[in-house]
Design a protein around this motif. Structure first.
Motif, mmCIF file in Angstrom:
data_model
loop_
_atom_site.group_PDB
_atom_site.id
_atom_site.type_symbol
_atom_site.label_atom_id
_atom_site.label_comp_id
_atom_site.label_asym_id
_atom_site.label_seq_id
_atom_site.Cartn_x
_atom_site.Cartn_y
_atom_site.Cartn_z
ATOM 1 N N ASP A 27 27.110 59.825 -87.050
ATOM 2 C CA ASP A 27 27.970 59.221 -88.068
ATOM 3 C C ASP A 27 29.403 59.108 -87.568
ATOM 4 O O ASP A 27 30.108 58.136 -87.889
ATOM 5 C CB ASP A 27 27.927 60.051 -89.351
ATOM 6 C CG ASP A 27 26.590 59.940 -90.073
ATOM 7 O OD1 ASP A 27 25.825 59.018 -89.747
ATOM 8 O OD2 ASP A 27 26.313 60.798 -90.941
ATOM 9 N N MET A 28 29.862 60.080 -86.796
ATOM 10 C CA MET A 28 31.202 60.009 -86.229
ATOM 11 C C MET A 28 31.362 58.774 -85.351
ATOM 12 O O MET A 28 32.381 58.081 -85.410
ATOM 13 C CB MET A 28 31.501 61.271 -85.412
ATOM 14 C CG MET A 28 32.872 61.291 -84.755
ATOM 15 S SD MET A 28 33.045 62.479 -83.396
ATOM 16 C CE MET A 28 32.209 61.591 -82.070
ATOM 17 N N LEU A 29 30.342 58.479 -84.547
ATOM 18 C CA LEU A 29 30.431 57.367 -83.602
ATOM 19 C C LEU A 29 30.435 56.002 -84.291
ATOM 20 O O LEU A 29 30.759 54.997 -83.649
ATOM 21 C CB LEU A 29 29.271 57.443 -82.601
ATOM 22 C CG LEU A 29 29.334 58.630 -81.621
ATOM 23 C CD1 LEU A 29 28.066 58.708 -80.787
ATOM 24 C CD2 LEU A 29 30.553 58.523 -80.713
ATOM 25 N N THR A 30 30.077 55.949 -85.560
ATOM 26 C CA THR A 30 30.151 54.667 -86.269
ATOM 27 C C THR A 30 31.591 54.266 -86.539
ATOM 28 O O THR A 30 31.846 53.127 -86.933
ATOM 29 C CB THR A 30 29.387 54.751 -87.603
ATOM 30 O OG1 THR A 30 29.976 55.762 -88.431
ATOM 31 C CG2 THR A 30 27.917 55.071 -87.364
ATOM 32 N N ILE A 31 32.535 55.195 -86.347
ATOM 33 C CA ILE A 31 33.963 54.884 -86.466
ATOM 34 C C ILE A 31 34.449 54.434 -85.090
ATOM 35 O O ILE A 31 34.402 55.206 -84.129
ATOM 36 C CB ILE A 31 34.755 56.110 -86.943
ATOM 37 C CG1 ILE A 31 34.189 56.632 -88.267
ATOM 38 C CG2 ILE A 31 36.231 55.779 -87.083
ATOM 39 C CD1 ILE A 31 34.828 57.925 -88.737
ATOM 40 N N PRO A 32 34.908 53.197 -84.929
ATOM 41 C CA PRO A 32 35.199 52.645 -83.587
ATOM 42 C C PRO A 32 36.226 53.424 -82.779
ATOM 43 O O PRO A 32 36.167 53.416 -81.546
ATOM 44 C CB PRO A 32 35.709 51.227 -83.895
ATOM 45 C CG PRO A 32 35.120 50.892 -85.232
ATOM 46 C CD PRO A 32 35.077 52.184 -85.988
ATOM 47 N N SER A 33 37.164 54.096 -83.418
ATOM 48 C CA SER A 33 38.229 54.774 -82.667
ATOM 49 C C SER A 33 37.862 56.195 -82.250
ATOM 50 O O SER A 33 38.704 56.916 -81.719
ATOM 51 C CB SER A 33 39.520 54.808 -83.500
ATOM 52 O OG SER A 33 39.308 55.495 -84.720
ATOM 53 N N THR A 34 36.629 56.614 -82.472
ATOM 54 C CA THR A 34 36.213 57.963 -82.087
ATOM 55 C C THR A 34 35.603 57.950 -80.689
ATOM 56 O O THR A 34 35.197 56.909 -80.174
ATOM 57 C CB THR A 34 35.180 58.529 -83.083
ATOM 58 O OG1 THR A 34 34.022 57.677 -83.101
ATOM 59 C CG2 THR A 34 35.774 58.624 -84.463
ATOM 60 N N HIS A 35 35.542 59.134 -80.080
ATOM 61 C CA HIS A 35 34.968 59.244 -78.736
ATOM 62 C C HIS A 35 34.260 60.592 -78.604
ATOM 63 O O HIS A 35 34.715 61.604 -79.133
ATOM 64 C CB HIS A 35 36.060 59.133 -77.669
ATOM 65 C CG HIS A 35 35.518 58.785 -76.314
ATOM 66 N ND1 HIS A 35 35.359 57.473 -75.889
ATOM 67 C CD2 HIS A 35 35.083 59.557 -75.290
ATOM 68 C CE1 HIS A 35 34.858 57.473 -74.667
ATOM 69 N NE2 HIS A 35 34.684 58.733 -74.288
ATOM 70 N N LEU A 36 33.134 60.570 -77.898
ATOM 71 C CA LEU A 36 32.325 61.757 -77.652
ATOM 72 C C LEU A 36 32.292 62.033 -76.154
ATOM 73 O O LEU A 36 31.944 61.155 -75.364
ATOM 74 C CB LEU A 36 30.900 61.562 -78.180
ATOM 75 C CG LEU A 36 29.868 62.637 -77.831
ATOM 76 C CD1 LEU A 36 30.252 63.980 -78.456
ATOM 77 C CD2 LEU A 36 28.470 62.214 -78.281
ATOM 78 N N VAL A 37 32.652 63.258 -75.769
ATOM 79 C CA VAL A 37 32.591 63.691 -74.374
ATOM 80 C C VAL A 37 31.522 64.780 -74.277
ATOM 81 O O VAL A 37 31.656 65.835 -74.891
ATOM 82 C CB VAL A 37 33.948 64.240 -73.877
ATOM 83 C CG1 VAL A 37 33.840 64.646 -72.407
ATOM 84 C CG2 VAL A 37 35.045 63.206 -74.068
ATOM 85 N N ILE A 38 30.470 64.521 -73.507
ATOM 86 C CA ILE A 38 29.376 65.471 -73.345
ATOM 87 C C ILE A 38 29.495 66.115 -71.973
ATOM 88 O O ILE A 38 29.451 65.431 -70.950
ATOM 89 C CB ILE A 38 28.009 64.783 -73.481
ATOM 90 C CG1 ILE A 38 27.874 64.130 -74.867
ATOM 91 C CG2 ILE A 38 26.872 65.775 -73.257
ATOM 92 C CD1 ILE A 38 26.605 63.316 -75.035
ATOM 93 N N ILE A 39 29.658 67.434 -71.954
ATOM 94 C CA ILE A 39 29.746 68.185 -70.703
ATOM 95 C C ILE A 39 28.646 69.239 -70.715
ATOM 96 O O ILE A 39 28.543 70.031 -71.654
ATOM 97 C CB ILE A 39 31.123 68.865 -70.542
ATOM 98 C CG1 ILE A 39 32.256 67.846 -70.721
ATOM 99 C CG2 ILE A 39 31.235 69.535 -69.181
ATOM 100 C CD1 ILE A 39 33.643 68.467 -70.689
ATOM 101 N N SER A 40 27.836 69.244 -69.674
ATOM 102 C CA SER A 40 26.736 70.202 -69.626
ATOM 103 C C SER A 40 26.327 70.437 -68.181
ATOM 104 O O SER A 40 26.424 69.544 -67.335
ATOM 105 C CB SER A 40 25.537 69.696 -70.433
ATOM 106 O OG SER A 40 24.479 70.632 -70.426
#
Length: 470
Positions: free
Chosen positions: A371-384
Motif C-alpha cells: 500500500d505504501m508503494l501505491t504512493i508515487p513519492s515513496t521508495h523501498l530499499v531492501i537490504i539482505s
C-alpha cells in the motif's frame, strides 16, 4: 565480444554473489562472487571492456550517494527482521540467533501440525514454524474451553505454557550469547551495530524522527541504541514498570540552545521504536501491558514474573506474537495499535522505508508495504544478506512498482560490516561536506574552476539541512 552468462538472481545469491538495483537501473544487476557482472547488457554503469568487473569503489560510488539522498526523505523508517540479530551474533562469534523452527506438541499433535502447515501455505510459506503452531494451539485452546472440555484444555494449556517458556528462553539465550561473547568480538559487534543505527538516526532536528520497526522479540536494537546514545520513544509510559498506552501523543525531546532566544530546538539522535510482534519483556497483567525490568542476556524470565504487581503471571502472559492471553480481544491488543503506527508512518508522501534482514515472510506486513508503494513519492530499499525462502525476490518480481524499489542483496552488499563501512551514509560527514561546498562556493564562486579542481565537492545544496546558527 562480451560472453553472456546466465544466472538467476537466486542462483547468484546461493553462489555467494550479489544483486543490486539502484538509481535508474531498469532490472536487477547480477554480480558473481568474483565481481563480474553477469548481465552487462542490463547495466549502464558497468566498465566498458571484455571483462566487466565491479569492485567496492565502483559499488560505493553507485550506492552511497543514492542512499544519502533517500535518507533525506521527509519520512524515514527502518524495518529490521531476524537478519540483524543473526548478523550481530555471527560477528560476536556465537552463531545464529533464535530459530523459528517447528516444535512438538504431544496433545493434538497431528491436528496442530496440519493446521499450522495450512496457515503457513496460505501466507506463501512452504513450512510452518513455531509461531504458526502457537497461533493454532491458542485457537484450539479457546475452542476446547468453549466446548467445556476442561481436562483436555488444562493439559493443552500446561503444554502451551511450557513451549512458550522454552521459546522465551531461546530468545534470552540468543541475547546471552552476544552479551557474554569474547570481549574483543563482542565490542567489535557492538561497534558495527552502533554505527549501523547512527547511519539512520543521525537525522537533523528539523526532520521527522526516524521510525524503527522490528519483528524481533529480543532487545538487541534497544541495547544498540543505548550504546549509541540514541533516545528511543515508544508507547510505554513510566519508570519502574512502564505501561503500554493506546494514546499516541506527539511526545518529543527538545533543548534550549544557550544564548539563543526563541522556541526550543529538536534534540538530535531521537528515534521512535515499534516492536510489531511484541517483546520478551512485555507481560500482560490485570488487563494492562507492562514492560518488566529484564536484564539483557538473563538466564531465565521466570523469577521476574514473580514480582509483586504481576499477579502470578506465567509464560502465557508474555506478549510474544501470536501468543495471546485468554480471549480474542486481548489477542488483538496491543498488536492492532502497533500495526496502525506502522501503516501511518510509512504510508505517507515522500517516505522511504529501508528493510534489513527482513525476509518478507509476513503477509500482514507485506500488505502495508504494498500500500505504501501505491504512493508515487515513496521508495523501498531492501537490504539482505540472502533470500533463503525466496520471498524477497518474489515480492519484487510480483510488484508493479519496481521503479520505486532499490535492492542490495548478497554476501558483500548485505553484510552488515561492509554495509556500515562502505555503503550507508554518515550523517555527520554529509552535513560537513554540504557546508564545505557552500563555503567554497561563497569564497570562490561558481566560475573559480571548482568544477575542474574538485568535482567531488559539487553536491547539491539541500535547503532543509540547516546549520546550528540558522
Amino acid at each position: 565480444m562480451i560472453e553472456k552468462q546466465t544466472r538467476t538472481p537466486q542462483e547468484a545469491l546461493q553462489e555467494e554473489g550479489n544483486v543490486i538495483k539502484t538509481r535508474d537501473d531498469r532490472k536487477l544487476i547480477v554480480i558473481g562472487q568474483d565481481g563480474k557482472v553477469l548481465n552487462p547488457e542490463d547495466c549502464s554503469w558497468v566498465p566498458d571492456d571484455e571483462n566487466p568487473v565491479v569492485n567496492n569503489n565502483i559499488l560505493r560510488m553507485r550506492i552511497e550517494p543514492w542512499l544519502t539522498s533517500l535518507f533525506q526523505s521527509e519520512h524515514l523508517s527502518l524495518l529490521c527482521g531476524s537478519g540483524i540479530t543473526n548478523a550481530i551474533s555471527y560477528l560476536a562469534g556465537v552463531g545464529p540467533g533464535t530459530t523459528m523452527g517447528e516444535t512438538t506438541f504431544t496433545n493434538y499433535e497431528n491436528q496442530i501440525k496440519s493446521a499450522a502447515s495450512e496457515s503457513a501455505q496460505a501466507s506463501g510459506r512452504e513450512n510452518g514454524n513455531i509461531e504458526d503452531q502457537i497461533r493454532v494451539a491458542n485457537d484450539l485452546l479457546r475452542g476446547l474451553k468453549i466446548l467445556q472440555e476442561n481436562d483436555d484444555a488444562t493439559e493443552l494449556e500446561k503444554e502451551l505454557n511450557s513451549i512458550i517458556s522454552n521459546f522465551a528462553k531461546s530468545i534470552l539465550n540468543s541475547e546471552k550469547g552476544i552479551a557474554t561473547a569474547e570481549k574483543n568480538k563482542r565490542e567489535s559487534a557492538y561497534r558495527v551495530l552502533v554505527n549501523f543505527l547512527l547511519s539512520f538516526a543521525g537525522r537533523t532536528g528539523n526532520k521527522e524522527r526516524l521510525n524503527i520497526f522490528t519483528t524481533n522479540y529480543d532487545r538487541l536494537i534497544e541495547v544498540g541504541a543505548e550504546l549509541a546514545g540514541i533516545h528511543l520513544m515508544d508507547r510505554f509510559v513510566g519508570t519502574i514498570m512502564p505501561i503500554f498506552r493506546s494514546s499516541r501523543l506527539n511526545l518529543d525531546i527538545h533543548y534550549n540552545p544557550p544564548g539563543i532566544r526563541g522556541e526550543p530546538r529538536y534534540l538530535e539522535g531521537v528515534a521512535r521504536l515499534t516492536k510489531l510482534h511484541g517483546s520478551v519483556d512485555w507481560v500482560q497483567s490485570g488487563g494492562e501491558i507492562r514492560r518488566i525490568g529484564l536484564p539483557f542476556g538473563v538466564d531465565s524470565i521466570d523469577p521476574f514474573l514473580q514480582a509483586p504487581g504481576l499477579h502470578g503471571a506465567d509464560a502465557l502472559q508474555l506478549m510474544i506474537y501470536p501468543n495471546s492471553a485468554k480471549d480474542r480481544e486481548t489477542a488483538e491488543y496491543p498488536y492492532v495499535e502497533l500495526f496502525r503506527d506502522f501503516a501511518a508512518s510509512i504510508c505517507s508522501p515522500n517516505s522511504t522505508l529501508v528493510t534489513y534482514g527482513y525476509g518478507f515472510a509476513d503477509e500482514h506486513i507485506n500488505r502495508v508495504i504494498h500500500d505504501m508503494l501505491t504512493i508515487p513519492s515513496t521508495h523501498l530499499v531492501i537490504i539482505s544478506y540472502d533470500d533463503p525462502i525466496g520471498r524477497i525476490l518474489k515480492f519484487y518480481t510480483e510488484s508493479a512498482y519496481k521503479d520505486q524499489m532499490s535492492i542490495l542483496m548478497g554476501k558483500n552488499l548485505g553484510d552488515i560490516t561492509n554495509l556500515t563501512n562502505d555503503y550507508l551514509p554518515k550523517s555527520a560527514i554529509d552535513r560537513a561536506t554540504i557546508r564545505m561546498a557552500e563555503l567554497l562556493q561563497h569564497r570562490m564562486g561558481s566560475s573559480s574552476g571548482l568544477d575542474k579542481q574538485a568535482p567531488a565537492l559539487q553536491v547539491p545544496i539541500v535547503s532543509d539541512v540547516s546549520t546550528s546558527e540558522e
